[in-house]
Design a protein around this motif. Sequence first.
Motif, PDB file in Angstrom:
ATOM      1  N   SER A  86      -4.546   0.845   0.730  1.00 48.64           N
ATOM      2  CA  SER A  86      -4.910   0.523   2.116  1.00 48.64           C
ATOM      3  C   SER A  86      -5.612   1.676   2.820  1.00 48.64           C
ATOM      4  CB  SER A  86      -3.661   0.122   2.912  1.00 48.64           C
ATOM      5  OG  SER A  86      -2.756   1.214   3.013  1.00 48.64           O
ATOM      6  N   HIS A  87      -5.576   2.878   2.216  1.00 49.07           N
ATOM      7  CA  HIS A  87      -6.214   4.053   2.823  1.00 49.07           C
ATOM      8  C   HIS A  87      -7.430   4.544   2.039  1.00 49.07           C
ATOM      9  CE1 HIS A  87      -2.824   4.323   5.543  1.00 49.07           C
ATOM     10  NE2 HIS A  87      -1.994   4.370   4.519  1.00 49.07           N
ATOM     11  N   LEU A  88      -7.709   3.911   0.899  1.00 50.17           N
ATOM     12  CA  LEU A  88      -8.816   4.366   0.057  1.00 50.17           C
ATOM     13  C   LEU A  88     -10.164   3.860   0.555  1.00 50.17           C
ATOM     14  CD1 LEU A  88      -7.424   3.880  -3.569  1.00 50.17           C
ATOM     15  CD2 LEU A  88      -7.631   6.019  -2.286  1.00 50.17           C
ATOM     16  N   TYR A  89     -11.193   4.655   0.334  1.00 47.24           N
ATOM     17  CA  TYR A  89     -12.568   4.188   0.518  1.00 47.24           C
ATOM     18  C   TYR A  89     -13.286   4.328  -0.811  1.00 47.24           C
ATOM     19  CZ  TYR A  89     -12.913   9.247   1.464  1.00 47.24           C
ATOM     20  OH  TYR A  89     -12.794  10.603   1.411  1.00 47.24           O
ATOM     21  N   VAL A  90     -14.277   3.481  -1.008  1.00 52.16           N
ATOM     22  CA  VAL A  90     -15.023   3.446  -2.259  1.00 52.16           C
ATOM     23  C   VAL A  90     -16.505   3.411  -1.932  1.00 52.16           C
ATOM     24  CG1 VAL A  90     -15.469   2.139  -4.378  1.00 52.16           C
ATOM     25  CG2 VAL A  90     -13.156   2.199  -3.409  1.00 52.16           C
ATOM     26  N   HIS A  91     -17.266   4.307  -2.555  1.00 50.87           N
ATOM     27  CA  HIS A  91     -18.728   4.319  -2.407  1.00 50.87           C
ATOM     28  C   HIS A  91     -19.344   4.284  -3.800  1.00 50.87           C
ATOM     29  CE1 HIS A  91     -18.269   5.183   1.825  1.00 50.87           C
ATOM     30  NE2 HIS A  91     -17.602   6.291   1.566  1.00 50.87           N
ATOM     31  N   TYR A  92     -20.494   3.632  -3.902  1.00 50.33           N
ATOM     32  CA  TYR A  92     -21.108   3.424  -5.216  1.00 50.33           C
ATOM     33  C   TYR A  92     -22.603   3.716  -5.160  1.00 50.33           C
ATOM     34  CZ  TYR A  92     -21.826   1.041  -9.736  1.00 50.33           C
ATOM     35  OH  TYR A  92     -22.129   0.741 -11.036  1.00 50.33           O
ATOM     36  N   GLU A  93     -23.095   4.386  -6.189  1.00 51.96           N
ATOM     37  CA  GLU A  93     -24.503   4.707  -6.376  1.00 51.96           C
ATOM     38  C   GLU A  93     -25.102   5.369  -5.129  1.00 51.96           C
ATOM     39  OE1 GLU A  93     -26.242   1.112  -8.100  1.00 51.96           O
ATOM     40  OE2 GLU A  93     -25.698   1.859 -10.070  1.00 51.96           O
ATOM     41  N   ASP A  94     -26.147   4.813  -4.494  1.00 56.74           N
ATOM     42  CA  ASP A  94     -26.810   5.508  -3.391  1.00 56.74           C
ATOM     43  C   ASP A  94     -25.851   5.815  -2.238  1.00 56.74           C
ATOM     44  OD1 ASP A  94     -29.159   5.573  -4.746  1.00 56.74           O
ATOM     45  OD2 ASP A  94     -30.189   4.060  -3.547  1.00 56.74           O
ATOM     46  N   ARG A  95     -24.907   4.902  -1.972  1.00 51.65           N
ATOM     47  CA  ARG A  95     -23.952   5.154  -0.893  1.00 51.65           C
ATOM     48  C   ARG A  95     -23.016   6.307  -1.255  1.00 51.65           C
ATOM     49  NH1 ARG A  95     -24.900   4.552   3.910  1.00 51.65           N
ATOM     50  NH2 ARG A  95     -22.682   4.880   4.229  1.00 51.65           N
ATOM     51  N   ALA A  96     -22.717   6.464  -2.546  1.00 49.59           N
ATOM     52  CA  ALA A  96     -21.893   7.591  -2.985  1.00 49.59           C
ATOM     53  C   ALA A  96     -22.652   8.900  -2.815  1.00 49.59           C
ATOM     54  CB  ALA A  96     -21.486   7.401  -4.449  1.00 49.59           C
ATOM     55  N   VAL A  97     -23.944   8.894  -3.128  1.00 44.57           N
ATOM     56  CA  VAL A  97     -24.780  10.084  -2.920  1.00 44.57           C
ATOM     57  C   VAL A  97     -24.845  10.409  -1.432  1.00 44.57           C
ATOM     58  CG1 VAL A  97     -27.088  11.054  -3.179  1.00 44.57           C
ATOM     59  CG2 VAL A  97     -26.142   9.627  -4.997  1.00 44.57           C
ATOM     60  N   HIS A  98     -25.039   9.383  -0.599  1.00 48.14           N
ATOM     61  CA  HIS A  98     -25.084   9.582   0.854  1.00 48.14           C
ATOM     62  C   HIS A  98     -23.779  10.205   1.341  1.00 48.14           C
ATOM     63  CE1 HIS A  98     -25.073   8.581   5.157  1.00 48.14           C
ATOM     64  NE2 HIS A  98     -26.391   8.478   5.064  1.00 48.14           N
ATOM     65  N   HIS A  99     -22.663   9.761   0.767  1.00 45.85           N
ATOM     66  CA  HIS A  99     -21.363  10.271   1.205  1.00 45.85           C
ATOM     67  C   HIS A  99     -21.212  11.753   0.896  1.00 45.85           C
ATOM     68  CE1 HIS A  99     -17.096  10.402   2.130  1.00 45.85           C
ATOM     69  NE2 HIS A  99     -16.894  10.960   0.946  1.00 45.85           N
ATOM     70  N   ILE A 100     -21.498  12.156  -0.343  1.00 43.65           N
ATOM     71  CA  ILE A 100     -21.291  13.569  -0.686  1.00 43.65           C
ATOM     72  C   ILE A 100     -22.276  14.461   0.066  1.00 43.65           C
ATOM     73  CG2 ILE A 100     -22.778  13.557  -2.744  1.00 43.65           C
ATOM     74  CD1 ILE A 100     -20.798  15.538  -4.003  1.00 43.65           C
ATOM     75  N   PHE A 101     -23.493  13.987   0.325  1.00 47.59           N
ATOM     76  CA  PHE A 101     -24.443  14.784   1.108  1.00 47.59           C
ATOM     77  C   PHE A 101     -23.945  14.929   2.547  1.00 47.59           C
ATOM     78  CE2 PHE A 101     -28.571  13.968  -1.546  1.00 47.59           C
ATOM     79  CZ  PHE A 101     -27.958  14.570  -2.637  1.00 47.59           C
TER      80      PHE A 101
END
Length: 479
Positions: A86-101
Amino acid sequence: MSLLVVGLSHRTAPVGVLERAALTGDAPALLLRDAAATETVAEAALVNTCNRIELYADVDKFHAGVAELSLLLSHHSGVELEELTSHLYVHYEDRAVHHIFSVACGLDSMVVGEGQILGQLRDALARAQEEHTAGRGLNDLFQQALRVGKRAHSETGIDKAGQSLVTFGLDQIARTTGDIAGMRALVVGAGSMSSLAAATLVRAGVGDLLIANRTRERAERLVTNLGVANAAVIDFAEVPKALDTVDLVISCTGAAGVVITAEDIADAAAAREGLVPLAFLDLAMPRDVDHAVHELPGALLVDLESLSEADAAAPGAGDVDAVTGIVADEVTAFGAAQRAAQIAPTVVALRAMASEVVLSELGRLNTRLPDLDERTRAEVSQTVKRVVDKLLHAPTVRVKQLAAEPGGAGYADALRELFDLDLAAVQAVSGTLGAAKAAGMKTAGAQTVSAQTVNKAVSAQTVGVQATPNGTLAGGGAR
């Protein structure tokens, strides 16, 4: 690389959950090894800070990857999967890159714009490299994230607007105690956060500065690095007694339990009742200072929970907008470069096949016309090669351009199909054969949680991750 991020932070989980999920001791290394040992994951890296736990992975299957990483986080943190999901977030591909940047630029920090996250990302990459769980994909990603973060701080005022947690916490304390200059301070711990705290206190002009750490040598090294005459080391066992002689304590150790209890503080705090309170800044996760200190008269406790509730001085909207623009541009450029790199082996394989055809046909020509003079033979050879180069030039340039666009990966498949290229040969060119990756990335003897166990647990807990239009993925209450 199919990048997947599964994590939780101060934005999605209360401090109590983050505290229970904190990975200490050998847990981060074991988690990395287990993640890299799963069938779905080719590479793995872990960002593990006081308010963020994120697993970055190169996966070959999205749903299985989310399920496995979620279960591994639950397994190693000790928080039940049903609660953690219930507290996790998930990002994939371009959205994952956007997140770490965005993380690297400080846009996702508790204190927007703080620069300490860059060091934490650097540490995360170093740990993954040390455990042999990061390959070229994650190395390129993290290195680029560090460059993006540095660019954001150099080209905008985000670094001036933002503060580190240490500075922000000391500002909160100063609202009650007044200026900390001249105070006698104690820093408990000698890691990166404690080192930052000690350096910040020196710059703020504190009086005597004491450093305590379970490993005395590390505390002595910190004092040496500070290079000031008013800093000294005390034994870790002397911390309770030292509370009678200091005005301010900053604690950030890697201990699994409370380091400074309310009983340790009670007498020292009572002696200050009516005066400036004995102040504590607890930056550890899980907490170092007993939460009960909040109720002690004569004591002031600022911890991560109270910091998350405090109103940070908001950076200028223009700086945030500028950094947001930088992140968007860098994500686009990184994605284009990654997609172009994916098609490069196919282009190389195509040209290699064409060269083989040319050599084969010239060989046949030499056999059929053995009396050709060398000049004529050389001219024929150059002509054939020029024809092939010209025929291949336009399609190879165009396919690189198309592949750099979103959804362009299919052009490499089309090229391989049209020219009947050997997939194994293309993989050999790219250096990403499955066997080679397994040999270089997997760590023997890891305590792996099996995919069957993951599937059973996920079915029982109903993680139910779904894709959203913008590429962000959510499971349960994740965002």
